[in-house]
Design an enzyme around this catalytic site. Structure first.
Site, PDB file in Angstrom:
ATOM      1  N   ASN A   1      -2.665 -13.642   6.061  1.00  0.00           N
ATOM      2  CA  ASN A   1      -1.260 -13.626   6.294  1.00  0.00           C
ATOM      3  C   ASN A   1      -0.516 -13.331   7.400  1.00  0.00           C
ATOM      4  O   ASN A   1       0.660 -13.155   7.587  1.00  0.00           O
ATOM      5  CB  ASN A   1      -0.901 -12.614   5.046  1.00  0.00           C
ATOM      6  CG  ASN A   1      -1.440 -11.126   5.520  1.00  0.00           C
ATOM      7  OD1 ASN A   1      -2.141 -11.190   6.440  1.00  0.00           O
ATOM      8  ND2 ASN A   1      -0.757 -10.212   4.683  1.00  0.00           N
TER       9      ASN A   1
ATOM     10  N   ASP B   1      -7.806   0.212  14.657  1.00  0.00           N
ATOM     11  CA  ASP B   1      -7.629   0.829  13.313  1.00  0.00           C
ATOM     12  C   ASP B   1      -8.905   1.472  12.603  1.00  0.00           C
ATOM     13  O   ASP B   1     -10.118   1.491  13.224  1.00  0.00           O
ATOM     14  CB  ASP B   1      -6.994  -0.335  12.393  1.00  0.00           C
ATOM     15  CG  ASP B   1      -7.977  -1.503  12.335  1.00  0.00           C
ATOM     16  OD1 ASP B   1      -9.088  -1.616  12.720  1.00  0.00           O
ATOM     17  OD2 ASP B   1      -7.266  -2.635  12.029  1.00  0.00           O
TER      18      ASP B   1
ATOM     19  N   GLU C   1       0.766  -4.940   8.335  1.00  0.00           N
ATOM     20  CA  GLU C   1       0.799  -6.078   7.317  1.00  0.00           C
ATOM     21  C   GLU C   1       2.197  -6.872   7.254  1.00  0.00           C
ATOM     22  O   GLU C   1       3.307  -6.317   7.826  1.00  0.00           O
ATOM     23  CB  GLU C   1       0.589  -5.688   5.891  1.00  0.00           C
ATOM     24  CG  GLU C   1      -0.706  -4.755   5.447  1.00  0.00           C
ATOM     25  CD  GLU C   1      -1.634  -5.788   5.010  1.00  0.00           C
ATOM     26  OE1 GLU C   1      -1.670  -7.086   5.171  1.00  0.00           O
ATOM     27  OE2 GLU C   1      -2.831  -5.456   4.520  1.00  0.00           O
TER      28      GLU C   1
ATOM     29  N   HIS D   1      -1.550 -11.037   9.597  1.00  0.00           N
ATOM     30  CA  HIS D   1      -1.501  -9.338   9.786  1.00  0.00           C
ATOM     31  C   HIS D   1      -2.374  -9.401  11.202  1.00  0.00           C
ATOM     32  O   HIS D   1      -3.441  -9.876  11.322  1.00  0.00           O
ATOM     33  CB  HIS D   1      -1.989  -8.643   8.805  1.00  0.00           C
ATOM     34  CG  HIS D   1      -3.322  -8.301   8.373  1.00  0.00           C
ATOM     35  ND1 HIS D   1      -3.773  -9.008   7.386  1.00  0.00           N
ATOM     36  CD2 HIS D   1      -4.522  -7.947   9.105  1.00  0.00           C
ATOM     37  CE1 HIS D   1      -5.212  -8.878   7.174  1.00  0.00           C
ATOM     38  NE2 HIS D   1      -5.518  -8.072   8.022  1.00  0.00           N
TER      39      HIS D   1
END
Length: 245
Positions: free
Chosen positions: A135, A67, A142, A137
């Protein structure tokens, strides 16, 4: 899924570095999917040490990163191109022309399409390295109602922006969008290796290795569908999630 429990975070990094060195020595022109963030930095240092000691040769290796932030150039000290150069590429004998980090500036959709092309170029990655967000991800995929299969632009959640704010002068400087590989891109790799440490990752790792649920609300849980995943955690995190080897 293979879960490896080490005595410490440093030992986890050594374990993964050894995996990568072994792969490169067996297949010098292998394709590596690489990750940024704080978690892999000590592992990259071990790769640098191994390279300088003549134990591994990266001259024919190809890499594609997961990314990149949108809106900042590769020369920005928080860009992922800058991160990879300063934490790994500048210190090993890799050909920078064989390394790819998505562009942060210009047409974002065109940049995402270029990332997708690089993911597919020459076939699947031999090894995809991953960290994991608090979380769950993976890369910048996400937690959400839906996940994307291919490279795309992701709107970053407040929790991710908050987690990354420590790297910027102020929270307002943190980019709110990023280009990321999709979950299908990640799952296409021949081997996926995830390193995790820290109690903040307890819930995400529990959902990955302890529960039998696959949910888009914990993107890492999608890895349960892959036939060759290695999750490397230390004893502290293993105890927190209740995992016993």
């Amino acid at each position: 899924m293979k879960v490896v429990v080490t005595k410490s975070y440093d030992e986890s990094c050594a374990y993964v570095a050894d995996m990568i060195c072994k792969l490169v020595n067996e297949k010098p022109a292998c394709k590596l999917g690489l990750a940024t963030g704080g978690t892999p930095v000590p592992m990259y240092k071990k790769l640098i040490e191994a390279n300088k000691a003549g134990k591994v040769d990266f001259s024919a290796v190809r890499t594609v990163n997961l990314d990149e932030y949108c809106g900042i150039p590769g020369t920005h000290d928080q860009s992922y191109r800058y991160f990879m150069d300063s934490n790994l590429f500048d210190h090993i004998n890799i050909d920078k022309a064989n390394t790819y980090v998505a562009k942060g500036l210009g047409d974002a959709q065109a940049n995402a399409a270029e990332l997708e092309a690089k993911v597919r170029e020459g076939g699947a990655a031999d090894l995809q390295l991953l960290g994991i967000g608090n979380n769950g991800h993976i890369a910048f995929n996400e937690a959400a109602d839906v996940l994307h299969a291919t490279a795309h632009i992701e709107q970053l959640t407040e929790s991710t922006i908050n987690a990354n704010a420590r790297f910027f002068e102020k929270k307002e400087d943190v980019p709110t969008t990023a280009i990321t590989m999709g979950m299908g891109d990640i799952l296409a790799a021949k081997c996926v290796v995830l390193i995790a440490t820290g109690l903040a990752k307890t819930s995400a790792i529990k959902g990955l290795i302890m529960d039998d649920v696959i949910t888009t609300q914990n993107p890492s849980s999608m890895l349960k569908m892959h036939e060759n995943v290695v999750v490397v955690i230390d004893e502290e995190l293993a105890a927190a999630v209740g995992y016993k080897a």
